[in-house]
Design an enzyme around this catalytic site. Structure first.
Site, PDB file in Angstrom:
ATOM      1  N   GLN A   1      13.968-106.167 -20.155  1.00 17.08           N
ATOM      2  CA  GLN A   1      14.804-105.725 -21.267  1.00 17.08           C
ATOM      3  C   GLN A   1      14.930-106.904 -22.231  1.00 17.08           C
ATOM      4  O   GLN A   1      15.363-107.984 -21.864  1.00 17.08           O
ATOM      5  CB  GLN A   1      16.184-105.321 -20.749  1.00 17.08           C
ATOM      6  CG  GLN A   1      17.272-105.160 -21.809  1.00 17.08           C
ATOM      7  CD  GLN A   1      17.020-104.044 -22.791  1.00 17.08           C
ATOM      8  OE1 GLN A   1      16.973-104.269 -24.000  1.00 17.08           O
ATOM      9  NE2 GLN A   1      16.840-102.827 -22.267  1.00 17.08           N
ATOM     10  N   TYR A   2      14.517-106.699 -23.487  1.00 19.01           N
ATOM     11  CA  TYR A   2      14.578-107.790 -24.453  1.00 19.01           C
ATOM     12  C   TYR A   2      16.013-108.166 -24.808  1.00 19.01           C
ATOM     13  O   TYR A   2      16.400-109.323 -24.744  1.00 19.01           O
ATOM     14  CB  TYR A   2      13.828-107.425 -25.745  1.00 19.01           C
ATOM     15  CG  TYR A   2      12.322-107.454 -25.630  1.00 19.01           C
ATOM     16  CD1 TYR A   2      11.689-107.902 -24.479  1.00 19.01           C
ATOM     17  CD2 TYR A   2      11.537-107.025 -26.688  1.00 19.01           C
ATOM     18  CE1 TYR A   2      10.311-107.921 -24.389  1.00 19.01           C
ATOM     19  CE2 TYR A   2      10.151-107.042 -26.605  1.00 19.01           C
ATOM     20  CZ  TYR A   2       9.544-107.490 -25.459  1.00 19.01           C
ATOM     21  OH  TYR A   2       8.175-107.512 -25.382  1.00 19.01           O
ATOM     22  N   ASP A   3      16.783-107.190 -25.225  1.00 19.91           N
ATOM     23  CA  ASP A   3      18.151-107.479 -25.663  1.00 19.91           C
ATOM     24  C   ASP A   3      18.923-106.170 -25.739  1.00 19.91           C
ATOM     25  O   ASP A   3      18.593-105.285 -26.529  1.00 19.91           O
ATOM     26  CB  ASP A   3      18.147-108.157 -27.038  1.00 19.91           C
ATOM     27  CG  ASP A   3      19.484-108.771 -27.389  1.00 19.91           C
ATOM     28  OD1 ASP A   3      20.526-108.133 -27.127  1.00 19.91           O
ATOM     29  OD2 ASP A   3      19.516-109.895 -27.930  1.00 19.91           O
TER      30      ASP A   3
END
Length: 485
Positions: free
Chosen positions: A283-285
């Protein structure tokens, strides 16, 4: 985190023109957006592009990967990604990259251009390093640069025709502001470093080169690491994003190479169980909006929690009470300008109504700005101050929403029909989804304050609350009289 504002300068002066102030303070993060095959093509396969095979071999020569590595590069729907060579357990280490293969400000300092970059912003120095190494045929980083994309679907790479599809959106204003910001940084770099030191660069560096480097850093660099606020990690930066992964915890870290070693390693773990042959994701952000995802990485999600609109309010310089209001705002952790991100399906952000009431405070309510109320006023602003104050903020916000909605050329229904027809260019599809998301949030904001307008006659205001506290008004609002002997 990007900032644009509902612009209603002609209404009251509460709201400000779109800006990129919040964007400039954003941290750098990472990847991709290109479409490819439906099945992975592995690094060990002859079908894989030669540049990727060479990259994998280089990593092997560096002692970073081997036949025991649990994941390898592969051609995937997003472009390039990491695919499991065997089953990978949750929180299992996927790869570890030693510091000597990182690209960060320390790398720049140790390079030939290091002496020139001491006074530059860290990201500018790394961007310059990337461009120089890209054009150096004998660069020790050649095989890594050969797998980097020439562009992504980030809106900084969109043409004018493509950007026109974002008409009316905050993302358009932010993208144009960011491009202007990057261009100004380039012009300074050109005057201070590039022109006086032409002998250090094998080719003329252009604004397009600088935008490319900026886009690479925005889409691929890791941050929020121990002692590292901006670092490119070859191989690790192939990891793609999956919205189904809802945690950012423990995906990557910097750690020591061993008990008796002073070396550092970048360690990437899988946040979920992955079967052999499947792609490894992180999950990037969790906190980025769809506009931020589009700007940084070149994709959006269907999750409505990613749809947001940033309301930017400020205390006008012409306000006769500006000093008092500014003092109150700063005492409560704010400034003369307030940024509030409204998210689809969620309530108004904390502090937004208080800030609105503070900015609108005046007339017969101005007594609350006196120093005697200074320690208590923020608490008073949690609830309606007066009918006129509450009516004003409702009108201003609703007029702002109406003004913002008028900037779009299509309705939500028309945009949804475009999506239903399918077979859209990825950038056009992204633009339509951004338009829909922003318009839905604007409608939500407008409805919130429309409902509030309908309650104006039944809301309890400061004076009534005060009289109740003094015992002068009953619970039903009737005035209490005392009989005298």
């Amino acid at each position: 985190m990007t900032a644009s504002a509902i612009s209603v300068a002609g209404v009251t002066g509460f709201f400000r023109i779109p800006s990129i102030q919040k964007y400039q303070n954003s941290s750098f993060l990472f990847p991709r957006s290109k479409k490819s095959l439906g099945r992975p093509i592995f690094a060990s396969s002859s079908e894989l592009p030669e540049n990727v095979r060479n990259f994998w071999k280089w990593l092997g020569d560096q002692g970073v990967v081997s036949g025991k590595s649990v994941a390898e590069p592969a051609v995937v729907p997003e472009g390039l990604g990491l695919v499991a060579r065997r089953d990978i357990g949750r929180n299992e280490v996927v790869l570890e990259i030693p510091k000597r293969l990182w690209i960060n400000p320390e790398t720049v300092t140790a390079s030939k251009i290091g002496p020139l970059c001491g006074g530059l912003k860290p990201w500018v120095s790394v961007a310059l390093f990337l461009i120089r190494e890209k054009y150096e045929e004998d660069s020790s980083w050649r095989v890594y640069f050969d797998i980097l994309p020439q562009s992504t679907n980030s809106t900084v790479f969109w043409s004018e025709e493509e950007l026109a599809e974002l008409k009316g959106t905050q993302l358009l204003s932010t993208t144009l502001g960011v491009k202007e910001f990057v261009e100004n940084e380039f012009l300074k770099l050109e005057q201070e470093i590039l022109l006086p030191n032409k002998d250090l660069f094998s080719s003329r560096i252009t604004l397009d080169d600088f935008i490319w480097a900026f886009g690479i850093l925005k889409s691929r660099a890791f941050s929020r690491l121990r002692g590292q606020n901006l670092v490119l990690i070859p191989l690790a930066d192939l990891i793609n994003h999956n919205p189904a992964i809802t945690t950012e915890d423990y995906a990557y870290e910097i750690k020591g190479a061993g008990l008796f070693s002073r070396d550092l390693l970048f360690s990437l773990r899988s946040p979920v169980y992955v079967k052999a042959g499947e792609q490894v994701y992180i999950q990037y952000d969790l906190n980025k909006s769809n506009a931020e995802l589009a700007l940084d990485y070149g994709f959006v999600e269907s999750n409505p929690n990613r749809n947001s609109y940033t309301l930017t309010m400020e205390i006008p310089e012409s306000d006769p009470f500006i000093e008092d209001k500014l003092d109150i705002a700063e005492t409560n952790g704010m400034t003369e300008t307030g940024y509030f991100d409204i998210v689809e399906g969620q309530t108004l952000p904390a502090g937004m109504l208080q800030y609105l009431r503070l900015v609108a405070l005046g007339g017969s309510d101005a007594f609350l700005l006196e120093s005697i109320f200074r320690n208590a006023i923020w608490g008073h602003l949690e609830l309606p101050v007066s009918r006129s104050n509450e009516e004003l903020i409702c009108r201003v916000v609703r007029d702002a929403c109406k003004s913002a909605m008028s900037g779009f050329s299509t309705t939500i229904e028309e945009d949804e029909k475009f999506l239903e027809e399918g077979k859209l260019d990825p950038r056009l599809e992204m633009a339509i989804k951004i338009r829909i998301g922003e318009k839905k949030v604007l409608k939500q904001i407008d409805q919130t304050f429309k409902d509030r307008e309908l309650e104006l006659d039944v809301l309890e205001y400061y004076q009534e609350r005060r009289l109740k506290d003094l015992g002068l008004v009953g619970e039903q609002g009737d005035i209490i009289f005392w009989e005298t002997q």
